[in-house]
Each structure stands twice: as C-alpha cells, then as structure tokens.
Design a protein around this motif. Sequence first.
Motif, PDB file in Angstrom:
ATOM      1  N   SER A   1       0.843  -1.191   0.000  1.00  0.00           N
ATOM      2  CA  SER A   1       0.000   0.000   0.000  1.00  0.00           C
ATOM      3  C   SER A   1       0.877   1.239   0.000  1.00  0.00           C
ATOM      4  CB  SER A   1      -0.909  -0.008   1.228  1.00  0.00           C
ATOM      5  OG  SER A   1      -1.723   1.152   1.266  1.00  0.00           O
ATOM      6  N   GLY A   2       0.442   2.262  -0.719  1.00  0.00           N
ATOM      7  CA  GLY A   2       1.211   3.494  -0.777  1.00  0.00           C
ATOM      8  C   GLY A   2       1.293   4.192   0.568  1.00  0.00           C
ATOM      9  N   ALA A   3       2.374   4.901   0.776  1.00  0.00           N
ATOM     10  CA  ALA A   3       2.556   5.656   2.022  1.00  0.00           C
ATOM     11  C   ALA A   3       1.595   6.844   2.054  1.00  0.00           C
ATOM     12  CB  ALA A   3       3.996   6.131   2.131  1.00  0.00           C
ATOM     13  N   LEU A   4       1.256   7.289   3.256  1.00  0.00           N
ATOM     14  CA  LEU A   4       0.406   8.456   3.446  1.00  0.00           C
ATOM     15  C   LEU A   4       1.155   9.496   4.267  1.00  0.00           C
ATOM     16  CD1 LEU A   4      -3.065   6.835   4.335  1.00  0.00           C
ATOM     17  CD2 LEU A   4      -2.357   7.802   2.147  1.00  0.00           C
ATOM     18  N   GLY A   5       1.032  10.759   3.869  1.00  0.00           N
ATOM     19  CA  GLY A   5       1.570  11.830   4.682  1.00  0.00           C
ATOM     20  C   GLY A   5       0.742  12.026   5.947  1.00  0.00           C
ATOM     21  N   ASP A   6       1.224  12.836   6.852  1.00  0.00           N
ATOM     22  CA  ASP A   6       0.548  13.027   8.134  1.00  0.00           C
ATOM     23  C   ASP A   6      -0.884  13.518   7.954  1.00  0.00           C
ATOM     24  OD1 ASP A   6       2.843  12.225   9.407  1.00  0.00           O
ATOM     25  OD2 ASP A   6       3.535  14.264   9.884  1.00  0.00           O
ATOM     26  N   LEU A   7      -1.100  14.489   7.066  1.00  0.00           N
ATOM     27  CA  LEU A   7      -2.434  15.049   6.889  1.00  0.00           C
ATOM     28  C   LEU A   7      -3.396  14.012   6.315  1.00  0.00           C
ATOM     29  CD1 LEU A   7      -4.330  17.442   7.087  1.00  0.00           C
ATOM     30  CD2 LEU A   7      -3.492  18.215   4.834  1.00  0.00           C
ATOM     31  N   ASN A   8      -2.979  13.267   5.299  1.00  0.00           N
ATOM     32  CA  ASN A   8      -3.869  12.257   4.729  1.00  0.00           C
ATOM     33  C   ASN A   8      -4.090  11.086   5.680  1.00  0.00           C
ATOM     34  OD1 ASN A   8      -4.503  13.580   2.379  1.00  0.00           O
ATOM     35  ND2 ASN A   8      -2.901  12.593   1.153  1.00  0.00           N
ATOM     36  N   MET A   9      -3.109  10.806   6.545  1.00  0.00           N
ATOM     37  CA  MET A   9      -3.336   9.783   7.572  1.00  0.00           C
ATOM     38  C   MET A   9      -4.406  10.259   8.546  1.00  0.00           C
ATOM     39  SD  MET A   9      -2.829   6.839   8.853  1.00  0.00           S
ATOM     40  CE  MET A   9      -1.352   6.181   8.067  1.00  0.00           C
ATOM     41  N   ARG A  10      -4.377  11.512   8.947  1.00  0.00           N
ATOM     42  CA  ARG A  10      -5.421  12.043   9.833  1.00  0.00           C
ATOM     43  C   ARG A  10      -6.787  11.987   9.134  1.00  0.00           C
ATOM     44  NH1 ARG A  10      -4.109  17.847  11.017  1.00  0.00           N
ATOM     45  NH2 ARG A  10      -6.030  17.701  12.241  1.00  0.00           N
ATOM     46  N   ARG A  11      -6.790  12.246   7.826  1.00  0.00           N
ATOM     47  CA  ARG A  11      -8.052  12.241   7.076  1.00  0.00           C
ATOM     48  C   ARG A  11      -8.679  10.848   7.047  1.00  0.00           C
ATOM     49  NH1 ARG A  11      -5.558  16.276   2.539  1.00  0.00           N
ATOM     50  NH2 ARG A  11      -6.515  18.209   3.327  1.00  0.00           N
ATOM     51  N   ILE A  12      -7.861   9.833   6.757  1.00  0.00           N
ATOM     52  CA  ILE A  12      -8.460   8.499   6.663  1.00  0.00           C
ATOM     53  C   ILE A  12      -8.795   7.950   8.047  1.00  0.00           C
ATOM     54  CG2 ILE A  12      -6.322   7.113   6.649  1.00  0.00           C
ATOM     55  CD1 ILE A  12      -7.775   5.486   4.345  1.00  0.00           C
ATOM     56  N   MET A  13      -8.036   8.332   9.061  1.00  0.00           N
ATOM     57  CA  MET A  13      -8.341   7.882  10.418  1.00  0.00           C
ATOM     58  C   MET A  13      -9.645   8.480  10.924  1.00  0.00           C
ATOM     59  SD  MET A  13      -4.580   7.860  12.266  1.00  0.00           S
ATOM     60  CE  MET A  13      -5.236   7.228  13.814  1.00  0.00           C
TER      61      MET A  13
ATOM     62  N   LEU B   1      -9.583  19.500   8.413  1.00  0.00           N
ATOM     63  CA  LEU B   1      -9.084  18.531   7.435  1.00  0.00           C
ATOM     64  C   LEU B   1      -9.588  18.793   6.023  1.00  0.00           C
ATOM     65  CD1 LEU B   1      -9.295  15.154   9.403  1.00  0.00           C
ATOM     66  CD2 LEU B   1      -7.356  16.712   9.157  1.00  0.00           C
ATOM     67  N   TRP B   2     -10.511  19.724   5.890  1.00  0.00           N
ATOM     68  CA  TRP B   2     -11.094  19.973   4.568  1.00  0.00           C
ATOM     69  C   TRP B   2     -10.119  20.710   3.655  1.00  0.00           C
ATOM     70  CZ3 TRP B   2     -15.975  19.154   2.267  1.00  0.00           C
ATOM     71  CH2 TRP B   2     -16.842  18.387   3.043  1.00  0.00           C
ATOM     72  N   LEU B   3     -10.196  20.387   2.366  1.00  0.00           N
ATOM     73  CA  LEU B   3      -9.478  21.126   1.340  1.00  0.00           C
ATOM     74  C   LEU B   3     -10.354  22.284   0.865  1.00  0.00           C
ATOM     75  CD1 LEU B   3      -8.222  18.083  -0.745  1.00  0.00           C
ATOM     76  CD2 LEU B   3      -6.753  19.651   0.527  1.00  0.00           C
ATOM     77  N   GLU B   4      -9.745  23.413   0.582  1.00  0.00           N
ATOM     78  CA  GLU B   4     -10.513  24.565   0.128  1.00  0.00           C
ATOM     79  C   GLU B   4     -11.290  24.261  -1.149  1.00  0.00           C
ATOM     80  OE1 GLU B   4     -11.237  27.463   1.467  1.00  0.00           O
ATOM     81  OE2 GLU B   4     -10.165  26.777   3.261  1.00  0.00           O
ATOM     82  N   CYS B   5     -10.698  23.464  -2.041  1.00  0.00           N
ATOM     83  CA  CYS B   5     -11.354  23.170  -3.317  1.00  0.00           C
ATOM     84  C   CYS B   5     -12.602  22.315  -3.150  1.00  0.00           C
ATOM     85  CB  CYS B   5     -10.376  22.489  -4.276  1.00  0.00           C
ATOM     86  SG  CYS B   5      -9.767  20.892  -3.701  1.00  0.00           S
ATOM     87  N   HIS B   6     -12.762  21.676  -1.970  1.00  0.00           N
ATOM     88  CA  HIS B   6     -13.931  20.823  -1.741  1.00  0.00           C
ATOM     89  C   HIS B   6     -15.064  21.534  -1.007  1.00  0.00           C
ATOM     90  CE1 HIS B   6     -11.134  17.069  -1.952  1.00  0.00           C
ATOM     91  NE2 HIS B   6     -11.571  17.416  -3.148  1.00  0.00           N
ATOM     92  N   ARG B   7     -14.773  22.685  -0.409  1.00  0.00           N
ATOM     93  CA  ARG B   7     -15.771  23.323   0.447  1.00  0.00           C
ATOM     94  C   ARG B   7     -16.994  23.792  -0.333  1.00  0.00           C
ATOM     95  NH1 ARG B   7     -13.887  24.160   5.550  1.00  0.00           N
ATOM     96  NH2 ARG B   7     -11.622  24.045   5.824  1.00  0.00           N
TER      97      ARG B   7
END
Length: 350
Positions: free
Chosen positions: A218-230, A245-251
């Motif tokens: 499985s691909g590695a995850l950075g700290d922010l994406n690990m917090r997102r999936i957790m 955790l939201w991205l501005e482009c998704h709001r």
Amino acid sequence: MPTPTVIDFFSGCGGTSTGLRDAGMRIAAAVDFDSAASATYRANFPEAEFHEVDIRILAHDAFDHLVPHDAPLVFSACAPCQPYSSMRPTASRARPRERSLLLTLIPFMDRLIPDVLIVENVPGLQKIPGGSTWNRFLRYLARAGYSTRWEVIDCRDYGVPQRRKRLVLLASRHGEIDLPTPTHGGNRRPYSTVRDWIGSLPAIQAGETYADDPLHRSGALGDLNMRRIMALSEGGSRSEWPDDLWLECHRNSKGHQDAYGRMRYDDTAPVLTTKCTDITNGRYGHPTQHRAISAREAALLQTFPLEYKFLGSLKSVTKQIGNAVPVLVAKAMGDHIVEHLNDAGIDSDG
C-alpha cells in the motif's frame, strides 16, 4: 469440439486471456504496446506468442502460422479505452489515431476469418460523434457476415465485486449469438462484495509491503492524509471530517464526492481506475485499515486469481489493473462462446 484458440489483441496485463483460459480456451498469441503490461502478460502466459508492438505496424500475416485448421478461432480486442472514457472530459475530441485503433483489427479479421470476436470497452465508445469508429466497425462486421450482439453490461451481474459498466460485443459467423445471462443481482445470487474478495488478506500499514506477497503493498500516506483516513468510518466520506481537514477546493464543490472515501466491506467497490491505490483519486480507502487498498486487493477486486503475477512499480501495476478486463466477465463470455460453438455444431471441419 476441439479447444478454441485465442488471439488477444490489446491484451494489457491479461484479464481477458485469464478469463478465456479459465473457460477452457487455448491462448495462442497476444499483442500489446505497453512495456509494463507486456512484461506482466509474459510472466503469466509463457506459452503464448507475444508481440510487443504497435498494432498499426504489425504485419498482417504475423499470426498465420498459429491459426488452427481443426479448431475454432477466437479474437478478443479491448482497444485502449481512455479516448472514450467518461472520466476524460475531452473524450469527444480524442485524436483520430486514438479513435481508430479498433479498426486496425479489420485486416487481421479479413485474413484469418475468426469464428467469434469479443470486443470490450467503456460505454463511451458508442457515443463518439461524427463518423463513429463504433458504427464503422459494426458495418464492417455486417458486411463480413457476422451476427452481432452488444450492450452495456454491469460487471456486478457476472460476479465482479465492482460497480463497473462496460460495453461488450460478441460477433459470430455461425449464426445468431447473444450475451450470457447474468448470474448475480435481482432474484439471482447476491452481488459479490469487497469482503468476499479481500476480507481474508493479512493486515498491513500504509507504506508497507506484506513479506509473503510483494503485490500486497500500500502506498505511504503523509501526516495530513493519515489524519483524514483515520477520521473516517467504514464506508465513510469526507463529510465526516472535522473542519481543519477539509481542502478549500472541496468546500464549495459537490464534485468528486468519493475522493478520500473508504470502501464498505459488505458492498461492492466503486469502479477501479488506473489510480485506484491512491485515496485522493476516489473511494479507494480500505474499509477498516488506515490506508488505501493495496495492489493485490485491487487485482482481487478485478477478480484476478491470488497467484497472478504483476511486474512493475506500484504506480505501473495499478495502471495495469485499472485498465484490465475483469477476469470473471471474460470467463462468462468465454463459457458462453464455447456453448454457442457447441450448439452451432462446430467440429473439426469448422
């Protein structure tokens, strides 16, 4: 009836060939131009003659020595689908050379006159405006004396644990042919689920490779994406995230709702793309483990056997898997073709 012989055009990593081999056919040869997919194909079909070449420059007599005189000949063709994919916004403006790849099959058909043809592609192939490649190919088949049947199928109907719509055509020069009857859904067997196919694999962490299976990585995850999936529950999406955790482009966007989401064990998976081991590209998070699905899990959700070998980097293997024809769909078509040829009374005299 003698064993049908297959020549697999645009073979990719071998999804169609695997299904047809499982249906009892002999895979004689294959063609593909992608070097990574070609290496994977050769590793799994050492008995097949393989041509790693652009079909547009392949000699039309390349397969003459392989054509049996005492067995039916089957062509399969899954031309590259990106020009027609709904995920490509400029699909209708695909380059003419991309659009016409299916038509490169015609000289080989004229020369070898296969008994049956299988074509599989994305539904968008039939929707390209103007002098449609699809309509031109159908007209050719009619002139050449083939009976045809084609429609958009739901791969779930044939046991694939994935919401994947595909355009499938069967053509025969031995009378009317239809598509196989679905085996799953409705009043039939229940749809296969994610749990059915990957639930027994060993747990791994993001960035980890399982010691006994190098494809189960499985691909590695950075700290922010690990917090997102957790932050997600099983089957959850980014609507569950806390605000930070939201991205501005998704709001202010309702698009790409599946990005960063998790699969659900007791449901079918979303359609697997060429980036299906990356949580940023769809609902490709593991149902319960804090990571994207592994390459092995992706292959299993495409119904490849557990022992199937894939060669290349994680990115390359993921692309091969996402482009593949689900094995169970190909097997269903293969079983149906064998039944059709038997019903038509095909024997050693053709």
